[in-house]
Motif scaffolding. Structure first.
Motif, PDB file in Angstrom:
ATOM      1  N   TRP A 186       0.801  -1.233  -0.038  1.00 23.62           N
ATOM      2  CA  TRP A 186       0.180  -0.006   0.046  1.00 23.62           C
ATOM      3  C   TRP A 186       0.903   1.258  -0.039  1.00 23.62           C
ATOM      4  O   TRP A 186       0.643   2.158  -0.813  1.00 23.62           O
ATOM      5  CB  TRP A 186      -0.842   0.069   1.209  1.00 23.62           C
ATOM      6  CG  TRP A 186      -2.211  -0.968   0.976  1.00 23.62           C
ATOM      7  CD1 TRP A 186      -2.500  -2.155   1.732  1.00 23.62           C
ATOM      8  CD2 TRP A 186      -3.239  -0.870   0.446  1.00 23.62           C
ATOM      9  NE1 TRP A 186      -3.375  -2.556   1.054  1.00 23.62           N
ATOM     10  CE2 TRP A 186      -4.207  -1.697   0.275  1.00 23.62           C
ATOM     11  CE3 TRP A 186      -3.887   0.268  -0.551  1.00 23.62           C
ATOM     12  CZ2 TRP A 186      -5.379  -2.005  -0.295  1.00 23.62           C
ATOM     13  CZ3 TRP A 186      -4.930   0.386  -1.264  1.00 23.62           C
ATOM     14  CH2 TRP A 186      -5.805  -0.662  -1.031  1.00 23.62           C
ATOM     15  N   THR A 207      -7.972  -4.988  -5.237  1.00 21.09           N
ATOM     16  CA  THR A 207      -7.921  -5.144  -3.996  1.00 21.09           C
ATOM     17  C   THR A 207      -9.342  -5.423  -3.251  1.00 21.09           C
ATOM     18  O   THR A 207     -10.270  -5.114  -3.967  1.00 21.09           O
ATOM     19  CB  THR A 207      -7.435  -3.910  -3.327  1.00 21.09           C
ATOM     20  OG1 THR A 207      -7.348  -3.854  -1.834  1.00 21.09           O
ATOM     21  CG2 THR A 207      -8.338  -2.532  -3.550  1.00 21.09           C
ATOM     22  N   ILE A 214      -2.034  -4.554  -1.823  1.00 23.80           N
ATOM     23  CA  ILE A 214      -3.000  -4.724  -3.150  1.00 23.80           C
ATOM     24  C   ILE A 214      -2.673  -5.835  -3.656  1.00 23.80           C
ATOM     25  O   ILE A 214      -1.654  -6.141  -4.139  1.00 23.80           O
ATOM     26  CB  ILE A 214      -2.734  -3.288  -3.993  1.00 23.80           C
ATOM     27  CG1 ILE A 214      -3.168  -2.157  -3.084  1.00 23.80           C
ATOM     28  CG2 ILE A 214      -3.619  -3.547  -5.364  1.00 23.80           C
ATOM     29  CD1 ILE A 214      -2.670  -1.031  -4.114  1.00 23.80           C
TER      30      ILE A 214
END
Length: 412
Positions: A186, A207, A214
């Motif tokens: 992230w 996601t 992700i």
């Protein structure tokens, strides 16, 4: 009536469904109806295409041939992108962009502001150079970029008439390769968002908002502009084909080829293959557009409620889209980032989280996708008053109005 949309979450309330085969039959059906709307692939997840107590025109049988011009192509409003993309490619041409599904119709996609992906690629409606539609009196009218009303008519939400033909800009055909990367941190996404969006012609991040990373980044690159990379800011190349909802255990059988295998634009830009049904309909969808400059802040805001969203989600997708000047396009006035949510088929639960999600996105002026589930319309449209005026001019008796337009666009 027994008819429903693609997802099965909306049952149409029209009195009748008519399936015209020619443009003249469309004109006669519109002229003879007091209330009427058109149906395409039925991929909208709300009542935007319904006509309570009126008539629905199922345009799937409408016979309009594909016509090639110098720098453009004309197709029927009921044509699906996947139906003519191969023919276009064989003639040496391409559309600049495609949505994730080739199964959707051109008219419905354009009318609702549907898009593909790519920081420098505008939505599908931006390729339209002419629109032919049947207005309330059954007359056939064509609007081109030379007409002052054109920018209002294109993303028309079905408010002006039934679209029978569209002319689209084309570019020389090109090949694309698709590379997928797993587990993007992230923090890397926040720090390097621009660079990630510039990593390919089209970039999608998948996601569930709650995982530590992700899940996937899909990078679609023009073969003639491809640069090899061993990783992507901490994300690693996938070791096999991926479905967007790979984390939920869904196989990649119906997805377009990955692992860097080159192929024609129309077989790589969509996420799903035309030959497969991408879903049995057991999903719901929402999508919100925020200014590109606010993307990281908006993503952070949604991430803060990830534990609320994840139990209701199948997968979420983050994409960038270039801006346009079409009056009710969600990308009107500047580049946008779209936050897309593919929900489990639990409508009550989805409707419960939408107000919370929209509250998080409200500071960014988020605009919802017109054809998907949302709680409140939100976002400012500077040309809305002109859109309403044009609707009154082209449809003075309200033949194409419906509860959706009354709630969100035209006012009661």
């Amino acid at each position: 009536m027994g008819e429903s949309n693609w997802a099965g979450n909306h049952a149409y309330t029209a009195d009748a469904v008519v399936a015209p085969r020619t443009v003249d039959e469309v004109r006669a059906a519109v002229a003879g109806a007091s209330r009427v709307k058109a149906l395409g692939s039925r991929h909208c997840f709300n009542d935007i295409a319904d006509s309570p107590g009126g008539v629905l025109l199922d345009l799937r049988a409408l016979d309009v041939p594909v016509e090639f011009h110098d720098g453009s192509v004309t197709v029927g409003g009921s044509a699906r992108y996947g139906d003519f993309a191969g023919q276009l490619h064989a003639a040496g041409f391409a559309l600049p962009n495609l949505a994730s599904l080739p199964h959707i119709t051109v008219a419905g996609s354009v009318a609702t502001g549907t898009h593909g992906s790519g920081r420098r690629q505008p939505g599908l409606a931006a390729a339209v150079s002419a629109v032919e539609l049947v207005t309330a009196d059954g007359e056939l009218r064509t609007f081109t970029r030379a007409d002052p009303e054109f920018a209002g008519v294109v993303v028309g939400l079905g408010a002006f008439g039934v679209v029978t033909r569209l002319t689209l800009d084309v570019v020389p055909a090109f090949d694309v390769r698709q590379d997928v990367f797993d587990a993007l941190p992230w923090d890397a996404a926040y720090r390097h968002f621009d660079e990630i969006e510039d990593a390919g012609y089209s970039v999608s991040l998948f996601t569930n908002w709650a995982n530590d990373t992700i899940d996937q980044v899909w990078v679609k690159s023009r073969v003639d502009a491809f640069t090899a990379r061993p990783g992507l800011f901490g994300a690693v190349p996938a070791d096999g084909p991926r479905h967007p909802a790979h984390a939920a255990g869904i196989p990649a059988d119906n997805c377009t080829p990955q692992l860097g295998v080159p192929g024609p634009w129309h077989e790589r830009l969509p996420h799903f293959q035309l030959a497969f049904t991408p879903s049995v309909g057991d999903e719901l969808q929402s999508e919100y557009f925020v200014p590109y400059a606010d993307a990281v802040a908006a993503i952070r805001a949604v991430r803060e409620i990830g534990e609320l969203l994840a139990p209701v989600l199948l997968v979420s997708e983050i994409r960038a889209i270039a801006g346009d000047e079409l009056w009710l396009s969600p990308c009107h006035g500047g580049d946008r980032v779209a936050l897309h949510f593919t929900w489990q088929p639990r409508q009550a639960d989805v409707e419960a989280v939408l107000p919370v999600l929209e509250e998080r996105l409200a500071p960014f002026g988020a605009r919802p996708h017109w054809g998907k589930l949302f709680h409140a319309a939100g976002g400012a449209y500077p040309r809305l008053a002109e859109f309403r005026e044009l609707a009154g001019k082209l449809d003075p008796t309200g033949k194409f109005r419906n509860p959706f337009l009354d709630r969100h666009v035209l006012g009661g």
